[in-house]
Design an enzyme around this catalytic site. Sequence first.
Site, PDB file in Angstrom:
ATOM      1  N   LYS A 146      -9.037   5.939  -5.329  1.00 14.82           N
ATOM      2  CA  LYS A 146      -9.841   4.745  -5.028  1.00 14.82           C
ATOM      3  C   LYS A 146     -11.032   4.622  -5.970  1.00 14.82           C
ATOM      4  CE  LYS A 146      -8.279   4.015  -0.377  1.00 14.82           C
ATOM      5  NZ  LYS A 146      -8.256   4.634   0.925  1.00 14.82           N
ATOM      6  N   LYS A 252       4.496   4.453  -3.321  1.00 13.49           N
ATOM      7  CA  LYS A 252       4.608   4.072  -1.907  1.00 13.49           C
ATOM      8  C   LYS A 252       4.249   2.600  -1.699  1.00 13.49           C
ATOM      9  CE  LYS A 252      -0.053   4.821  -0.398  1.00 13.49           C
ATOM     10  NZ  LYS A 252      -0.874   4.676   0.732  1.00 13.49           N
ATOM     11  N   LYS A 255      -0.960  -1.965   0.352  1.00 10.96           N
ATOM     12  CA  LYS A 255      -1.545  -3.292   0.094  1.00 10.96           C
ATOM     13  C   LYS A 255      -2.099  -3.402  -1.322  1.00 10.96           C
ATOM     14  CE  LYS A 255      -2.601  -3.643   4.822  1.00 10.96           C
ATOM     15  NZ  LYS A 255      -3.576  -3.188   5.794  1.00 10.96           N
TER      16      LYS A 255
END
Length: 387
Positions: A146, A252, A255
Amino acid sequence: MCVFFLNKKNIATFAHINNFNPTNHFSEHLNRIMDKEIVLSGIRSTGNLHLGNYYGALRNFVRLQDIYDCNFFIADLHALTTNPDPQQLHASVKQILAEYLAAGIDPEKATIFIQSDVPEVAEMYLLLNMHVGIGELMRTTSFKDKARKCLGIGPAKDDDDEAFEKQIIGAETNKRVNAGLLTYPTLMAVDILIQKATKVPVGKDQEQHLELTRRFARRFNSFYGVDFFPEPQNFNFGAAAVKVPGLDGSGKMGKSEGNCIYLVDNPKTLKKKVMRAVTDEGPKEPNSPVSEPIANLFSLLELTSTPEIVKQYKDAYADCSIRYGDLKKQLAEDILKVTTPIRERVNDILADEDYLRKVVNRGAEKARERASKTLAEMRQIMGIRRF
Ligand code: TYM
């Protein structure tokens, strides 16, 4: 009734013999008397739920609610780590709540609440952070991913931790990685530990966070010489944790990857997404190895179809007769069988604001009951005491 004079085993028998209906308030008391194991899990309010959320988490929530003392929440504080638009954040909380209910979580069986409705979580987050190392947080895979996204730098390479740390601390960029992102695992540990949950149904991507939760629990217990926090485990009915792949050939479903099938996708959109999934040129020789994009389609098929259908397509791959178009059509149909009942219920639930409010208000009350007890005891253990 005389049920309160019975012991735990007899209560279970009583409930069974009398075809006891677990959907009334009395059953809540029964849950607690019977010391059912505590289950807790949550999903961030960052948009609609996708198949990864469903197979990694939500499906199990629904199965677990008849067996355990279940607590499912919407992690809106965790969603704040990516600084969402306030209107969108609120809409997202409501949407996920409606999707929880549409998928079959029953507020008469499970406690459903919003994370920020339990202010004890924020205080415990401060307390627990005193026993969490910045180094261990910086080494967390999800933080690295992130933070890289925030800074606009590419995916991690091996052994580039030092360069990465410099980029985070360095002043050469006007972008910043917020401290909430770093302490995300502390907040998640608090969600779990404040409810003293022992079972946490999550997908594979959350296992590192669970490992940290166990480590924080052990550290706290040993530092203060107490046996206070239990160590929670992932729970998938004995099977390995699930990782639902995306439709773009690798990685995977997520979003932020833009490769999702949402539970509320209408049939046309859903079919289009599946038909566009990445494939390869097809097997040229019998029993060829399976490439990643095709293995991903098989994984999705295994989740959504019957074993007979999976076998049919795997055999067709092995003898080179497979047609990917047929495989995708089958997959889209089987996914729709799962998502359609949920999609069809969501809008009615969303329209009933009164009902939604009642569900989360009651949920918050119940979640705060245990949270405030844990927090009061934790303060006491740590020496934060009233005169
Ligand atoms: P979030 O919102 O990223 O994901 C919610 C749940 O969906 C699962 N999931 C997947 N499972 C399999 N395959 C995928 N492709 C996939 N994508 C998502 C996740 O594993 C998760 O179970 N940190 C959590 C939210 C949270 C939480 C908690 C969970 C906050 N506090 C306490 C459990 C207990 C998260 O990011 O979820």
